[in-house]
Design an enzyme around this catalytic site. Structure first.
Site, short mmCIF file in Angstrom:
data_model
loop_
_atom_site.label_atom_id
_atom_site.label_comp_id
_atom_site.label_asym_id
_atom_site.label_seq_id
_atom_site.Cartn_x
_atom_site.Cartn_y
_atom_site.Cartn_z
N HIS A 7 67.88 64.95 24.67
CA HIS A 7 68.81 64.24 25.57
C HIS A 7 69.62 65.23 26.42
O HIS A 7 70.04 64.88 27.53
CB HIS A 7 69.80 63.39 24.77
CG HIS A 7 69.22 62.10 24.23
ND1 HIS A 7 68.36 62.06 23.17
CD2 HIS A 7 69.39 60.81 24.63
CE1 HIS A 7 68.02 60.80 22.93
NE2 HIS A 7 68.64 60.02 23.80
N SER A 53 63.75 59.35 19.60
CA SER A 53 64.58 58.27 19.05
C SER A 53 65.02 57.32 20.17
O SER A 53 65.33 56.16 19.91
CB SER A 53 65.82 58.87 18.39
OG SER A 53 66.54 59.62 19.35
N CYS A 65 68.31 69.37 21.75
CA CYS A 65 68.20 67.91 21.63
C CYS A 65 67.66 67.49 22.99
O CYS A 65 68.19 67.91 24.02
CB CYS A 65 69.56 67.28 21.37
SG CYS A 65 69.57 65.49 21.62
N CYS A 99 61.64 64.95 20.02
CA CYS A 99 62.95 64.69 19.40
C CYS A 99 63.17 65.85 18.44
O CYS A 99 62.43 65.99 17.45
CB CYS A 99 62.88 63.36 18.66
SG CYS A 99 64.38 62.99 17.72
N1 DGL Z 1 66.55 63.36 21.52
C1 DGL Z 1 66.84 63.47 20.11
C2 DGL Z 1 66.78 64.94 19.70
O1 DGL Z 1 66.15 65.72 20.40
C3 DGL Z 1 68.12 62.76 19.81
C4 DGL Z 1 68.32 62.47 18.37
C5 DGL Z 1 69.25 61.32 18.10
O2 DGL Z 1 68.82 60.21 18.29
O3 DGL Z 1 70.38 61.60 17.69
O4 DGL Z 1 67.30 65.36 18.69
#
Ligand code: DGL
Length: 277
Positions: free
Chosen positions: A201, A7, A199, A69
């Protein structure tokens, strides 16, 4: 060419490890920054945005796409495979980052139709993820049906992706993370032996999770587990092993490349993004 989709910029945590593990593969990274974060969106939006992004990567020549993601992978992958991919692109593959994590925790190779069980896997695990990933219960269901003695506590972390994307200070991020860790510890009956940063991030702030978690809790590192799993997949499916003696990396965004916050915590250099046309 391998397509990597997230994302936003979180998938760069996976990409960095992939480039080390697969140094002769070319990659296209696509971040849907214009519509991030996904984690607070509905399942239908996540499904339709993910399909569009996969289609974009296919159109740019990728035959293999990794959903880097967790939100997209846990919510949309199975539905996309059943409704669309198998009929329209039977020769292409889309993989999700949650599957190697389930394999690592259960000690079982992924088999969707015959998952199998491993009663010996019995850790107490906490999963930190976006609200949408937690609501999907994918981690919980997929782990527990294979490893019924595993105790799972899922903790949603609203606002954390947005704060990371905005380049929030370590102080702000550490405060947010401490709040989520404290909430998870309050909910779980025993001290967690393992934590999944579910996640992509969150590995960018792994040190802050590590500081907030008890010393006994091992963080299971998604980037290295996913990279070695993808390397194994390519070895088993040589049709996707496109050896490149001068491998390339292109990074596209649906947003404004100038508006993407350069994240100091991205391993190596933050790549330069181009606007997706
Ligand atoms: N890096 C995405 C994940 O692994 C983030 C999702 C988001 O945009 O909230 O879920």
């Amino acid at each position: 060419m391998i397509g990597i989709f997230d994302s936003g910029s979180g998938g760069l945590s996976i990409l960095a490890q992939l480039r080390k593990t697969l140094p002769n593969q070319s990659f296209i990274y696509l971040g849907d920054h214009a519509r991030a974060p996904y984690g607070e969106r509905s399942g239908d939006e996540i499904y339709s945005f993910s399909g569009e992004m996969i289609q974009t990567l296919f159109d740019r020549g990728c035959s293999l796409v990794l959903l880097a993601c967790n939100t997209s992978a846990t919510i949309a992958l199975r539905r996309l495979q059943e409704d669309w991919l198998l009929d329209h692109y039977p020769e292409k593959r889309v993989l999700g980052v949650h599957i190697p994590m389930v394999e690592a925790l259960t000690g079982l190779k992924w088999n969707r139709d015959n998952p199998g069980t491993n009663d010996a896997a019995g850790r107490n695990v906490v999963v930190f993820a976006t609200p949408a990933t937690v609501a999907s219960k994918t981690y919980q269901d997929e782990i527990q049906k294979r490893a019924p003695n595993t105790l799972i506590c899922e903790q949603s972390c609203p606002g954390l992706v947005a704060a990371i994307e905005a380049g929030a200070s370590d102080e702000v991020l550490a405060d947010l993370i401490k709040g989520f860790v404290d909430a998870a510890l309050k909910k779980s009956s025993n001290l967690p032996g393992a934590a999944i940063l579910g996640c992509t991030h969150y590995p960018l702030v792994e040190d802050l999770f590590s500081a907030a978690l008890p010393d006994e809790t091992e963080i299971i590192c998604q980037p290295s587990i996913v990279a070695s799993s993808l390397a194994g997949y390519i070895a088993r499916h040589p049709e996707f092993d496109i050896f490149d003696s001068s491998p390339s990396l292109m990074c596209f965004t649906t947003g404004d490349p100038e508006a993407i916050t350069p994240l100091a915590r991205v391993q190596g250099k933050m790549p330069k993004f181009e606007k997706l046309n």
